[in-house]
Scaffold this motif. Sequence first.
Motif, PDB file in Angstrom:
ATOM      1  N   LEU A 195      25.708  48.416  42.674  1.00  3.78           N
ATOM      2  CA  LEU A 195      26.372  48.604  43.965  1.00  3.78           C
ATOM      3  C   LEU A 195      25.736  49.740  44.755  1.00  3.78           C
ATOM      4  N   ARG A 196      25.350  50.806  44.076  1.00  8.29           N
ATOM      5  CA  ARG A 196      24.708  51.932  44.754  1.00  8.29           C
ATOM      6  C   ARG A 196      23.384  51.490  45.370  1.00  8.29           C
ATOM      7  N   ARG A 197      22.614  50.711  44.623  1.00  2.00           N
ATOM      8  CA  ARG A 197      21.344  50.204  45.157  1.00  2.00           C
ATOM      9  C   ARG A 197      21.586  49.376  46.413  1.00  2.00           C
ATOM     10  N   ALA A 198      22.611  48.528  46.357  1.00  3.77           N
ATOM     11  CA  ALA A 198      22.910  47.685  47.510  1.00  3.77           C
ATOM     12  C   ALA A 198      23.312  48.527  48.714  1.00  3.77           C
ATOM     13  N   ALA A 199      24.106  49.572  48.476  1.00  3.98           N
ATOM     14  CA  ALA A 199      24.544  50.446  49.564  1.00  3.98           C
ATOM     15  C   ALA A 199      23.370  51.178  50.195  1.00  3.98           C
ATOM     16  N   ASP A 241      33.665  49.054  44.004  1.00  4.09           N
ATOM     17  CA  ASP A 241      33.904  48.371  42.732  1.00  4.09           C
ATOM     18  C   ASP A 241      35.241  47.633  42.733  1.00  4.09           C
ATOM     19  N   THR A 242      36.225  48.168  43.451  1.00  2.00           N
ATOM     20  CA  THR A 242      37.525  47.476  43.499  1.00  2.00           C
ATOM     21  C   THR A 242      37.407  46.112  44.182  1.00  2.00           C
ATOM     22  N   LEU A 243      36.416  45.965  45.055  1.00  2.00           N
ATOM     23  CA  LEU A 243      36.203  44.658  45.686  1.00  2.00           C
ATOM     24  C   LEU A 243      35.707  43.629  44.676  1.00  2.00           C
ATOM     25  N   VAL A 244      35.178  44.126  43.557  1.00  2.00           N
ATOM     26  CA  VAL A 244      34.699  43.241  42.488  1.00  2.00           C
ATOM     27  C   VAL A 244      35.769  43.044  41.425  1.00  2.00           C
ATOM     28  N   THR A 245      36.363  44.143  40.958  1.00  2.00           N
ATOM     29  CA  THR A 245      37.230  44.095  39.774  1.00  2.00           C
ATOM     30  C   THR A 245      38.721  44.080  40.091  1.00  2.00           C
ATOM     31  N   ASP A 246      39.104  44.458  41.293  1.00  2.00           N
ATOM     32  CA  ASP A 246      40.526  44.542  41.621  1.00  2.00           C
ATOM     33  C   ASP A 246      40.751  44.090  43.057  1.00  2.00           C
ATOM     34  N   TRP A 247      40.185  42.934  43.357  1.00  2.00           N
ATOM     35  CA  TRP A 247      40.284  42.446  44.741  1.00  2.00           C
ATOM     36  C   TRP A 247      41.579  41.674  44.931  1.00  2.00           C
ATOM     37  N   HIS A 248      42.332  42.057  45.953  1.00  2.00           N
ATOM     38  CA  HIS A 248      43.560  41.344  46.285  1.00  2.00           C
ATOM     39  C   HIS A 248      43.674  41.205  47.805  1.00  2.00           C
ATOM     40  N   GLY A 249      42.525  40.880  48.396  1.00  2.00           N
ATOM     41  CA  GLY A 249      42.507  40.616  49.824  1.00  2.00           C
ATOM     42  C   GLY A 249      42.183  41.791  50.714  1.00  2.00           C
ATOM     43  N   GLN A 250      41.699  42.921  50.124  1.00  2.00           N
ATOM     44  CA  GLN A 250      41.341  44.070  50.957  1.00  2.00           C
ATOM     45  C   GLN A 250      40.354  43.626  52.050  1.00  2.00           C
ATOM     46  N   ALA A 251      40.495  44.219  53.200  1.00  2.00           N
ATOM     47  CA  ALA A 251      39.648  43.807  54.326  1.00  2.00           C
ATOM     48  C   ALA A 251      38.208  44.259  54.152  1.00  2.00           C
ATOM     49  N   PHE A 252      38.008  45.557  53.866  1.00  2.00           N
ATOM     50  CA  PHE A 252      36.652  46.085  53.757  1.00  2.00           C
ATOM     51  C   PHE A 252      36.690  47.490  53.185  1.00  2.00           C
ATOM     52  N   VAL A 253      35.501  48.007  52.858  1.00  2.00           N
ATOM     53  CA  VAL A 253      35.317  49.395  52.419  1.00  2.00           C
ATOM     54  C   VAL A 253      34.300  50.038  53.343  1.00  2.00           C
ATOM     55  N   GLU A 254      34.617  51.240  53.800  1.00  2.00           N
ATOM     56  CA  GLU A 254      33.705  51.984  54.673  1.00  2.00           C
ATOM     57  C   GLU A 254      32.812  52.877  53.827  1.00  2.00           C
ATOM     58  N   GLY A 258      27.878  54.440  58.580  1.00  2.00           N
ATOM     59  CA  GLY A 258      28.383  53.329  59.387  1.00  2.00           C
ATOM     60  C   GLY A 258      28.232  51.978  58.718  1.00  2.00           C
ATOM     61  N   ILE A 259      28.252  51.967  57.383  1.00  2.00           N
ATOM     62  CA  ILE A 259      28.115  50.718  56.631  1.00  2.00           C
ATOM     63  C   ILE A 259      29.503  50.232  56.214  1.00  2.00           C
ATOM     64  N   ARG A 260      29.739  48.955  56.397  1.00  2.00           N
ATOM     65  CA  ARG A 260      31.014  48.354  56.016  1.00  2.00           C
ATOM     66  C   ARG A 260      30.753  47.234  55.002  1.00  2.00           C
ATOM     67  N   VAL A 261      31.580  47.209  53.955  1.00  2.00           N
ATOM     68  CA  VAL A 261      31.427  46.230  52.885  1.00  2.00           C
ATOM     69  C   VAL A 261      32.609  45.267  52.903  1.00  2.00           C
ATOM     70  N   HIS A 262      32.311  43.967  53.024  1.00  2.00           N
ATOM     71  CA  HIS A 262      33.331  42.929  52.993  1.00  2.00           C
ATOM     72  C   HIS A 262      33.110  42.049  51.760  1.00  2.00           C
ATOM     73  N   ARG A 263      34.183  41.488  51.246  1.00  2.00           N
ATOM     74  CA  ARG A 263      34.062  40.435  50.236  1.00  2.00           C
ATOM     75  C   ARG A 263      34.314  39.102  50.927  1.00  2.00           C
ATOM     76  N   GLU A 279      29.229  41.508  51.226  1.00  2.00           N
ATOM     77  CA  GLU A 279      28.305  41.589  52.355  1.00  2.00           C
ATOM     78  C   GLU A 279      28.353  43.004  52.914  1.00  2.00           C
ATOM     79  N   LEU A 280      27.180  43.610  53.075  1.00  2.00           N
ATOM     80  CA  LEU A 280      27.072  44.975  53.576  1.00  2.00           C
ATOM     81  C   LEU A 280      26.345  44.958  54.906  1.00  2.00           C
ATOM     82  N   GLY A 281      26.922  45.608  55.901  1.00  2.00           N
ATOM     83  CA  GLY A 281      26.276  45.665  57.199  1.00  2.00           C
ATOM     84  C   GLY A 281      26.815  46.800  58.040  1.00  2.00           C
TER      85      GLY A 281
END
Length: 322
Positions: A267-271, A290-303, A307-312, A318-320
Amino acid sequence: MGPHPAVAAVRLAVRTALADLSPGDVVLVACSGGADSLALASALAFEAPAAGWLAGGVTVDHGLQLGSDTRAEGVAATLRGLRLDPVEIARVTVGTAGGPEAAARTARYEALDAIAEKLSVAAVLLGHTRDDQAETVLLGLARGSGARSLAGMAARSGTYRRPFLALDRSTTQRACSEAGLAVWEDPHNLNAAYTRVRVRHGVLPVLEHELGPGVTAALARTADQLRDDADALDEWATRAAETCVGQSGVDVAALEGLPAAIRRRVLRRAALAAGSPANDLSSGHLAAMDTLVTDWHGQAFVELPGGIRVHRVDGRLELGRV
Protein backbone atom coordinates in the motif's frame (compact mmCIF):
# COMPACT_ATOMS: atom_id res chain seq x y z
CA MET A 1 56.75 -0.18 13.52
CA GLY A 2 53.21 0.01 12.10
CA PRO A 3 50.63 2.76 12.41
CA HIS A 4 48.70 3.42 15.59
CA PRO A 5 45.76 0.94 15.98
CA ALA A 6 43.21 3.71 15.37
CA VAL A 7 44.93 4.72 12.13
CA ALA A 8 45.17 1.08 11.06
CA ALA A 9 41.46 0.59 11.86
CA VAL A 10 40.22 3.47 9.72
CA ARG A 11 42.47 2.45 6.82
CA LEU A 12 41.27 -1.15 6.99
CA ALA A 13 37.65 0.01 7.08
CA VAL A 14 38.11 2.04 3.89
CA ARG A 15 40.06 -0.74 2.16
CA THR A 16 37.33 -3.25 3.01
CA ALA A 17 34.46 -0.98 2.01
CA LEU A 18 35.98 -0.35 -1.42
CA ALA A 19 37.38 -3.82 -2.10
CA ASP A 20 35.08 -4.32 -5.10
CA LEU A 21 36.29 -1.22 -6.97
CA SER A 22 38.74 -1.27 -9.86
CA PRO A 23 41.80 0.84 -10.65
CA GLY A 24 40.71 4.09 -12.23
CA ASP A 25 37.42 4.28 -10.35
CA VAL A 26 36.64 7.70 -8.89
CA VAL A 27 35.96 7.88 -5.15
CA LEU A 28 34.92 11.02 -3.30
CA VAL A 29 34.91 11.59 0.44
CA ALA A 30 32.32 14.00 1.85
CA CYS A 31 34.16 15.99 4.49
CA SER A 32 32.85 18.55 6.98
CA GLY A 33 36.19 19.01 8.74
CA GLY A 34 35.05 17.03 11.78
CA ALA A 35 36.99 14.07 13.16
CA ASP A 36 34.90 11.36 11.47
CA SER A 37 35.11 12.70 7.93
CA LEU A 38 38.71 13.91 8.29
CA ALA A 39 39.80 10.44 9.42
CA LEU A 40 37.92 9.06 6.43
CA ALA A 41 39.63 11.48 4.05
CA SER A 42 43.04 10.65 5.46
CA ALA A 43 42.42 6.91 5.17
CA LEU A 44 41.19 7.24 1.59
CA ALA A 45 44.22 9.35 0.66
CA PHE A 46 46.48 6.61 2.04
CA GLU A 47 44.68 3.66 0.42
CA ALA A 48 43.92 5.13 -3.01
CA PRO A 49 47.40 5.16 -4.60
CA ALA A 50 48.03 1.46 -3.99
CA ALA A 51 44.56 0.52 -5.22
CA GLY A 52 44.71 2.83 -8.23
CA TRP A 53 41.56 4.73 -7.34
CA LEU A 54 41.16 8.38 -8.28
CA ALA A 55 40.42 9.90 -4.88
CA GLY A 56 38.86 13.31 -4.38
CA GLY A 57 36.86 15.19 -1.80
CA VAL A 58 33.88 17.48 -1.43
CA THR A 59 32.81 19.76 1.39
CA VAL A 60 29.36 21.32 1.61
CA ASP A 61 28.89 24.92 2.72
CA HIS A 62 25.36 25.10 4.12
CA GLY A 63 25.65 28.84 4.70
CA LEU A 64 24.07 28.52 8.15
CA GLN A 65 26.91 30.03 10.18
CA LEU A 66 28.86 33.24 9.93
CA GLY A 67 32.13 32.49 8.18
CA SER A 68 30.95 29.16 6.77
CA ASP A 69 32.47 30.05 3.39
CA THR A 70 35.87 30.55 4.99
CA ARG A 71 35.51 27.28 6.87
CA ALA A 72 34.67 25.46 3.64
CA GLU A 73 37.77 26.89 1.99
CA GLY A 74 39.85 25.68 4.94
CA VAL A 75 38.43 22.15 4.71
CA ALA A 76 39.08 22.12 0.97
CA ALA A 77 42.69 23.18 1.60
CA THR A 78 43.09 20.33 4.10
CA LEU A 79 41.76 17.85 1.54
CA ARG A 80 44.18 19.16 -1.07
CA GLY A 81 46.95 18.86 1.52
CA LEU A 82 46.11 15.17 1.73
CA ARG A 83 46.66 15.07 -2.05
CA LEU A 84 43.05 14.41 -2.87
CA ASP A 85 42.03 15.56 -6.33
CA PRO A 86 39.56 16.81 -7.41
CA VAL A 87 38.34 18.79 -4.42
CA GLU A 88 34.98 20.54 -4.70
CA ILE A 89 33.12 23.04 -2.53
CA ALA A 90 29.35 22.76 -2.84
CA ARG A 91 27.51 25.86 -1.67
CA VAL A 92 23.83 25.17 -0.97
CA THR A 93 20.72 27.00 0.13
CA VAL A 94 18.97 25.23 2.99
CA GLY A 95 15.18 25.29 2.95
CA THR A 96 12.76 24.75 5.81
CA ALA A 97 10.86 21.56 4.95
CA GLY A 98 10.99 18.99 7.74
CA GLY A 99 12.83 21.25 10.17
CA PRO A 100 16.42 22.55 10.16
CA GLU A 101 18.18 19.18 10.46
CA ALA A 102 16.16 17.51 7.72
CA ALA A 103 16.37 20.54 5.44
CA ALA A 104 20.16 20.73 5.77
CA ARG A 105 20.44 17.00 5.10
CA THR A 106 18.26 17.28 1.99
CA ALA A 107 20.33 20.15 0.60
CA ARG A 108 23.57 18.30 1.38
CA TYR A 109 22.58 15.10 -0.38
CA GLU A 110 21.23 16.95 -3.40
CA ALA A 111 24.62 18.66 -3.75
CA LEU A 112 26.52 15.40 -3.31
CA ASP A 113 24.30 13.66 -5.85
CA ALA A 114 24.95 16.39 -8.41
CA ILE A 115 28.72 16.29 -7.96
CA ALA A 116 28.78 12.49 -8.02
CA GLU A 117 26.91 12.50 -11.32
CA LYS A 118 29.13 15.21 -12.78
CA LEU A 119 32.31 13.31 -11.94
CA SER A 120 30.92 9.82 -12.68
CA VAL A 121 32.04 8.55 -9.30
CA ALA A 122 31.99 4.90 -8.26
CA ALA A 123 31.49 5.72 -4.57
CA VAL A 124 30.91 8.64 -2.21
CA LEU A 125 32.21 7.95 1.30
CA LEU A 126 30.38 9.23 4.37
CA GLY A 127 31.92 9.32 7.84
CA HIS A 128 29.02 8.01 9.95
CA THR A 129 30.22 5.92 12.89
CA ARG A 130 28.69 3.33 15.21
CA ASP A 131 27.75 6.20 17.54
CA ASP A 132 25.80 7.88 14.76
CA GLN A 133 24.04 4.59 14.07
CA ALA A 134 23.01 4.22 17.72
CA GLU A 135 21.66 7.79 17.72
CA THR A 136 19.64 7.06 14.58
CA VAL A 137 18.06 3.98 16.17
CA LEU A 138 17.11 5.93 19.30
CA LEU A 139 15.57 8.71 17.23
CA GLY A 140 13.55 6.13 15.32
CA LEU A 141 12.34 4.58 18.56
CA ALA A 142 11.29 7.96 19.91
CA ARG A 143 9.26 8.65 16.77
CA GLY A 144 7.55 5.27 16.86
CA SER A 145 9.00 4.40 13.46
CA GLY A 146 8.87 1.02 11.79
CA ALA A 147 11.55 -1.57 11.09
CA ARG A 148 13.06 0.27 8.12
CA SER A 149 13.71 3.39 10.19
CA LEU A 150 15.05 1.38 13.14
CA ALA A 151 17.38 -0.41 10.74
CA GLY A 152 19.39 2.80 10.72
CA MET A 153 21.91 3.64 8.04
CA ALA A 154 23.09 1.04 5.56
CA ALA A 155 26.78 0.47 4.92
CA ARG A 156 25.91 0.88 1.24
CA SER A 157 23.08 2.83 -0.29
CA GLY A 158 23.44 3.38 -4.00
CA THR A 159 26.61 5.35 -4.58
CA TYR A 160 27.03 6.11 -0.87
CA ARG A 161 29.20 3.99 1.40
CA ARG A 162 29.77 4.26 5.14
CA PRO A 163 33.02 2.46 6.04
CA PHE A 164 32.99 3.47 9.73
CA LEU A 165 29.68 2.03 10.93
CA ALA A 166 31.56 -0.61 12.93
CA LEU A 167 33.96 1.96 14.47
CA ASP A 168 33.22 4.27 17.38
CA ARG A 169 33.78 8.02 17.38
CA SER A 170 36.76 7.80 19.72
CA THR A 171 38.61 5.77 17.09
CA THR A 172 38.23 8.46 14.44
CA GLN A 173 39.23 11.15 16.91
CA ARG A 174 42.39 9.25 17.84
CA ALA A 175 43.18 8.59 14.17
CA CYS A 176 43.06 12.34 13.47
CA SER A 177 45.24 13.06 16.49
CA GLU A 178 47.84 10.52 15.39
CA ALA A 179 47.79 11.92 11.84
CA GLY A 180 48.23 15.49 13.09
CA LEU A 181 44.97 16.64 11.53
CA ALA A 182 43.32 19.74 12.97
CA VAL A 183 39.70 18.85 13.67
CA TRP A 184 36.90 21.41 13.40
CA GLU A 185 34.24 21.20 16.09
CA ASP A 186 30.93 22.27 14.54
CA PRO A 187 29.06 24.50 17.04
CA HIS A 188 25.81 22.92 15.85
CA ASN A 189 27.02 19.65 17.39
CA LEU A 190 26.70 21.27 20.83
CA ASN A 191 23.43 23.09 20.21
CA ALA A 192 20.71 21.42 22.31
CA ALA A 193 18.08 22.86 19.98
CA TYR A 194 18.82 19.90 17.71
CA THR A 195 17.25 16.58 18.67
CA ARG A 196 20.28 14.52 17.67
CA VAL A 197 22.53 16.66 19.86
CA ARG A 198 20.31 15.99 22.86
CA VAL A 199 20.44 12.26 22.12
CA ARG A 200 24.23 12.36 21.75
CA HIS A 201 25.07 14.36 24.84
CA GLY A 202 22.10 13.59 27.06
CA VAL A 203 20.21 10.38 26.32
CA LEU A 204 23.01 8.01 25.29
CA PRO A 205 25.34 8.88 28.19
CA VAL A 206 22.47 8.30 30.65
CA LEU A 207 21.70 4.92 29.07
CA GLU A 208 25.37 3.91 29.21
CA HIS A 209 25.53 4.99 32.87
CA GLU A 210 22.30 3.36 33.99
CA LEU A 211 22.38 0.18 31.89
CA GLY A 212 26.11 -0.31 31.70
CA PRO A 213 28.64 0.12 28.89
CA GLY A 214 27.83 -1.40 25.55
CA VAL A 215 24.46 0.24 24.88
CA THR A 216 25.77 2.06 21.81
CA ALA A 217 27.17 -1.15 20.32
CA ALA A 218 23.95 -3.02 21.15
CA LEU A 219 21.82 -0.41 19.40
CA ALA A 220 24.04 -0.64 16.33
CA ARG A 221 23.71 -4.44 16.34
CA THR A 222 19.94 -4.06 16.58
CA ALA A 223 20.03 -1.89 13.47
CA ASP A 224 21.98 -4.57 11.59
CA GLN A 225 19.50 -7.27 12.57
CA LEU A 226 16.45 -5.18 11.73
CA ARG A 227 17.97 -4.22 8.39
CA ASP A 228 18.16 -7.88 7.38
CA ASP A 229 14.52 -8.33 8.38
CA ALA A 230 13.41 -5.14 6.63
CA ASP A 231 15.29 -6.10 3.46
CA ALA A 232 13.57 -9.50 3.40
CA LEU A 233 10.12 -7.96 3.94
CA ASP A 234 10.75 -5.33 1.27
CA GLU A 235 11.79 -8.00 -1.22
CA TRP A 236 8.63 -9.97 -0.47
CA ALA A 237 6.55 -6.81 -0.89
CA THR A 238 8.20 -6.10 -4.23
CA ARG A 239 7.18 -9.52 -5.52
CA ALA A 240 3.68 -9.11 -4.10
CA ALA A 241 3.25 -5.71 -5.72
CA GLU A 242 3.89 -7.25 -9.13
CA THR A 243 0.66 -9.22 -8.81
CA CYS A 244 -1.38 -6.77 -6.69
CA VAL A 245 -0.73 -3.43 -8.33
CA GLY A 246 -1.75 -2.64 -11.88
CA GLN A 247 -2.86 0.20 -14.11
CA SER A 248 -6.41 -0.02 -12.77
CA GLY A 249 -5.38 0.10 -9.10
CA VAL A 250 -4.58 -2.31 -6.28
CA ASP A 251 -6.31 -5.69 -6.29
CA VAL A 252 -8.05 -6.12 -2.92
CA ALA A 253 -8.47 -9.89 -3.18
CA ALA A 254 -4.73 -10.34 -3.81
CA LEU A 255 -3.89 -8.12 -0.85
CA GLU A 256 -6.25 -9.75 1.65
CA GLY A 257 -4.26 -12.95 1.95
CA LEU A 258 -0.95 -11.21 2.67
CA PRO A 259 0.51 -10.64 6.16
CA ALA A 260 -0.07 -7.11 7.45
CA ALA A 261 3.64 -6.20 7.19
CA ILE A 262 3.66 -7.05 3.48
CA ARG A 263 0.22 -5.65 2.75
CA ARG A 264 1.08 -2.25 4.19
CA ARG A 265 4.36 -2.14 2.31
CA VAL A 266 2.48 -2.73 -0.93
CA LEU A 267 0.00 0.00 0.00
CA ARG A 268 2.85 2.40 0.77
CA ARG A 269 4.38 1.75 -2.65
CA ALA A 270 1.03 2.44 -4.29
CA ALA A 271 0.62 5.68 -2.33
CA LEU A 272 4.09 6.91 -3.25
CA ALA A 273 3.54 6.01 -6.90
CA ALA A 274 0.34 8.06 -6.84
CA GLY A 275 2.28 11.10 -5.62
CA SER A 276 1.92 11.09 -1.84
CA PRO A 277 5.12 12.59 -0.29
CA ALA A 278 7.23 9.98 1.53
CA ASN A 279 8.10 12.31 4.42
CA ASP A 280 4.44 13.02 5.15
CA LEU A 281 3.05 9.51 4.67
CA SER A 282 2.63 8.04 8.15
CA SER A 283 1.77 4.63 9.58
CA GLY A 284 -1.63 6.10 10.42
CA HIS A 285 -2.29 6.81 6.76
CA LEU A 286 -1.30 3.26 5.83
CA ALA A 287 -3.52 1.84 8.58
CA ALA A 288 -6.45 3.83 7.20
CA MET A 289 -5.74 2.50 3.70
CA ASP A 290 -5.55 -1.00 5.15
CA THR A 291 -9.08 -0.75 6.54
CA LEU A 292 -10.31 -0.41 2.95
CA VAL A 293 -8.89 -3.91 2.43
CA THR A 294 -9.51 -5.70 5.73
CA ASP A 295 -12.41 -3.83 7.33
CA TRP A 296 -14.37 -2.30 4.51
CA HIS A 297 -18.00 -1.50 5.22
CA GLY A 298 -18.72 1.09 2.59
CA GLN A 299 -16.30 3.86 3.61
CA ALA A 300 -16.22 6.54 0.95
CA PHE A 301 -12.47 7.19 0.76
CA VAL A 302 -9.20 7.78 2.63
CA GLU A 303 -7.26 11.03 2.33
CA LEU A 304 -3.47 10.87 1.96
CA PRO A 305 -0.85 13.66 2.02
CA GLY A 306 -0.25 15.37 -1.29
CA GLY A 307 -3.93 15.62 -2.16
CA ILE A 308 -4.27 11.90 -2.86
CA ARG A 309 -7.60 10.19 -2.29
CA VAL A 310 -8.07 6.42 -2.09
CA HIS A 311 -11.39 4.80 -3.07
CA ARG A 312 -12.43 1.16 -3.06
CA VAL A 313 -14.23 0.42 -6.32
CA ASP A 314 -15.22 -2.97 -7.72
CA GLY A 315 -12.71 -4.95 -5.69
CA ARG A 316 -9.75 -2.66 -6.14
CA LEU A 317 -8.25 0.45 -4.56
CA GLU A 318 -8.03 3.44 -6.86
CA LEU A 319 -5.62 6.24 -5.96
CA GLY A 320 -5.79 9.66 -7.54
CA ARG A 321 -5.51 13.37 -6.91
CA VAL A 322 -8.52 15.20 -5.58
